[in-house]
Motif scaffolding. Sequence first.
Motif, PDB file in Angstrom:
ATOM      1  N   TRP A  19       0.856  -1.193   0.000  1.00 37.44           N
ATOM      2  CA  TRP A  19       0.000   0.000   0.000  1.00 37.44           C
ATOM      3  C   TRP A  19       0.893   1.245   0.000  1.00 37.44           C
ATOM      4  CZ3 TRP A  19      -3.396   1.762   4.753  1.00 37.44           C
ATOM      5  CH2 TRP A  19      -4.234   2.813   4.335  1.00 37.44           C
ATOM      6  N   TRP A  74     -11.414  -3.610  -5.981  1.00 32.69           N
ATOM      7  CA  TRP A  74     -11.978  -2.373  -5.429  1.00 32.69           C
ATOM      8  C   TRP A  74     -13.502  -2.417  -5.487  1.00 32.69           C
ATOM      9  CZ3 TRP A  74     -10.511   0.340  -1.759  1.00 32.69           C
ATOM     10  CH2 TRP A  74     -11.125   1.561  -1.472  1.00 32.69           C
ATOM     11  N   TYR A 183      -2.923  -5.729   8.305  1.00 32.60           N
ATOM     12  CA  TYR A 183      -2.234  -4.614   7.631  1.00 32.60           C
ATOM     13  C   TYR A 183      -1.927  -3.531   8.655  1.00 32.60           C
ATOM     14  CZ  TYR A 183      -6.663  -1.872   6.800  1.00 32.60           C
ATOM     15  OH  TYR A 183      -7.827  -1.153   6.913  1.00 32.60           O
ATOM     16  N   PHE A 265     -12.396   5.422   6.878  1.00 26.30           N
ATOM     17  CA  PHE A 265     -12.894   6.232   5.771  1.00 26.30           C
ATOM     18  C   PHE A 265     -14.393   6.391   5.959  1.00 26.30           C
ATOM     19  CE2 PHE A 265      -9.257   3.905   3.763  1.00 26.30           C
ATOM     20  CZ  PHE A 265      -8.479   5.012   3.424  1.00 26.30           C
TER      21      PHE A 265
HETATM   22  C1  1BO Z   1      -7.520   1.876   1.032  1.00 31.84           C
HETATM   23  C2  1BO Z   1      -6.513   0.842   1.422  1.00 31.84           C
HETATM   24  C3  1BO Z   1      -6.670   0.258   2.800  1.00 31.84           C
HETATM   25  C4  1BO Z   1      -5.715  -0.863   3.103  1.00 31.84           C
HETATM   26  O1  1BO Z   1      -5.669  -1.858   2.126  1.00 31.84           O
END
Ligand code: 1BO
Length: 272
Positions: A19, A74, A183, A265
């Motif tokens: 990323w 996505w 992550y 987000f």
């Molecule tokens: C928008 C990417 C978040 C981690 O994969």
Amino acid sequence: MQLVEANGAKIPSIGLGTWELRGRACARVVEQALRLGYRHIDTAQAYDNEREVGEGLRASGIRRDEVFVTTKIWTNHFAPHDLERSVKESLVRLRMPAVDLLLLHWPNPQVPLAETLGALAHAKTMGLARHIGVSNFTVALIEEAVKACPEPLVCDQVEYHPYLDQAKVRQACVQNGMALVAYSPIAKGKIKNDPILVRIGRDRHKTPAQICLRWLVQQNVSAIPRTSRIERLSENIDIFDFELSDDEMDQIFRLAHPKGRLTDFGFAPKWD
Ligand code: 1BO
């Protein structure tokens, strides 16, 4: 390299997260990581680096079948027809006939989950991916997905590090035979001066990042630290020659706090 076994998949316990790595720098880090012994590379359509990940892999000289490659779809490609097309485009960019693991990158409530999972499972049966899974799914979404998916899901990839309590998601993964893939496992570097991790690291002759990664691996979690610094690559896989005690593990578990999440987000689900 230790493996995390989950619903038929064998996922190397440390991988390279990509990323925010782009262009030639990305290809170089992937190549170097593989030369140093990494066998797990994580990318995504949204990272805009699948092409470079493929290039780095080929430049490393390591055989494709020795490396566990993950990509993620996505959310704007979750309508069934679109999903298949977008996965094929990912494979063209990677220059690979299939990936080892194909994930839904984030939940998308705009498209019925069962339809997207049907298409994801179909991508697997078509041979575009050896295994499938999800990312950024909450416990409720994991349960819904497991029930709706015609093929086994092997993981939920989520943010996980000592500052973020993921006990509920971890438990849901275990109950469903899935792996948790972490992550931001070193909290984007925020752990590096943590007094507890520094102290444990001093006792163990390891860095706070290595203590952090070892803490994850001892929970049977697969961690995908990202780094653009070649010297950090070796550090992040040099964690298999020591073991944290139960007491040390508990001290690190106690570092979690309610504001520990770093990636959020507007479109994120309501977290557990
Ligand atoms: C928008 C990417 C978040 C981690 O994969």
